[in-house]
Design a protein around this motif. Structure first.
Motif, short mmCIF file in Angstrom:
data_model
loop_
_atom_site.label_atom_id
_atom_site.label_comp_id
_atom_site.label_asym_id
_atom_site.label_seq_id
_atom_site.Cartn_x
_atom_site.Cartn_y
_atom_site.Cartn_z
N VAL A 68 4.25 10.17 9.78
CA VAL A 68 5.10 10.52 8.64
C VAL A 68 5.82 11.82 8.93
O VAL A 68 5.36 12.64 9.73
CB VAL A 68 4.27 10.68 7.33
N GLU A 69 6.96 12.01 8.29
CA GLU A 69 7.72 13.24 8.42
C GLU A 69 7.76 13.93 7.06
O GLU A 69 7.72 13.28 6.02
CB GLU A 69 9.15 12.96 8.88
N GLY A 78 0.80 -1.23 0.00
CA GLY A 78 0.00 0.00 0.00
C GLY A 78 0.83 1.27 0.00
O GLY A 78 0.28 2.37 -0.08
N GLY A 79 2.15 1.14 0.08
CA GLY A 79 3.03 2.30 0.04
C GLY A 79 2.74 3.33 1.12
O GLY A 79 2.21 3.01 2.20
N THR A 80 3.08 4.57 0.85
CA THR A 80 2.86 5.65 1.81
C THR A 80 1.39 5.83 2.12
O THR A 80 1.01 6.11 3.26
CB THR A 80 3.45 6.97 1.27
#
Length: 204
Positions: free
Chosen positions: A45-46, A33-35
């Motif tokens: 997340v950054e 599903g990736g990010t």
């Protein structure tokens, strides 16, 4: 990882995965599903750039047994016995020659290699959600059975330029455990450049 919002993003991750394993870096995984999938599951997340530390990886010569050449594919396409199956991992419209998937894909890539079956990305990933997660093994096997694809059979996969086929290779080789899977890296780009025959659905 990739954006993960569409099946092609998952295929791009599979392409990197395949490339790294091909050259001997076995400690690699694909983030399903990736990010998009990562964020959907509530993970942090950054933003901004990050700088990776210098590594010490030395590439091997490559696992040539994973790669099918134009001559290999031509032999399978011409074969009458069907010992090896040829799978086109593009969507049906491209496979049938009705349309192209991407703006930059040339018109002459429409249609498929003679003898190939269609097993598109949408049969391997959930393209209806906000993240293109790979279907579970049982679901993929059921879809394969319904479409006449044999997951355990010696297989060559291809697409337009080898990206979508990387996911086909990943699903069959890594998830379903078929060690007799090769990716035709040249795919339709090389096939039509070499003026090899293509099958299309003729519209009156």
């Amino acid at each position: 990882t990739s954006k993960g919002e569409k099946a092609i993003h998952t295929a791009m991750s599979a392409r990197l995965y395949l490339t790294m394993k091909y050259f001997g870096h076995d400690r690699v995984a694909l983030l399903d599903g990736g990010t998009a999938g990562w964020m959907q599951s509530g993970q942090k997340v950054e933003f901004g750039r990050s700088k990776a530390k210098r590594g010490n990886f030395n590439a091997n010569t490559g696992k040539e047994e994973w790669i099918a050449t134009l001559n290999d594919v031509q032999a399978v396409s011409n074969a009458k016995d069907g010992e090896t199956q040829l799978l086109d991992n593009r969507e049906p419209a491209a496979y049938l020659g009705l349309a192209i998937q991407l703006e930059k894909v040339e018109q002459k890539w429409k249609g498929h290699i003679l003898g190939a079956k269609n097993f598109p990305l949408s049969f391997m990933t959930n393209t209806m959600g906000s993240a293109a997660n790979v279907f579970d093994v049982q679901t993929i096997r059921r879809v394969a059975n319904l479409t006449g694809v044999e997951p355990t059979k010696p297989t060559m996969v291809y697409c337009n330029s080898g990206v979508m086929a990387s996911l086909g290779w990943f699903v069959l080789h890594e998830l379903l455990g078929n060690e007799k899977v090769k990716i035709y890296d040249g795919s339709m780009q090389e096939w039509v450049t070499a003026k090899k025959p293509v099958s299309t659905m003729k519209i009156d």
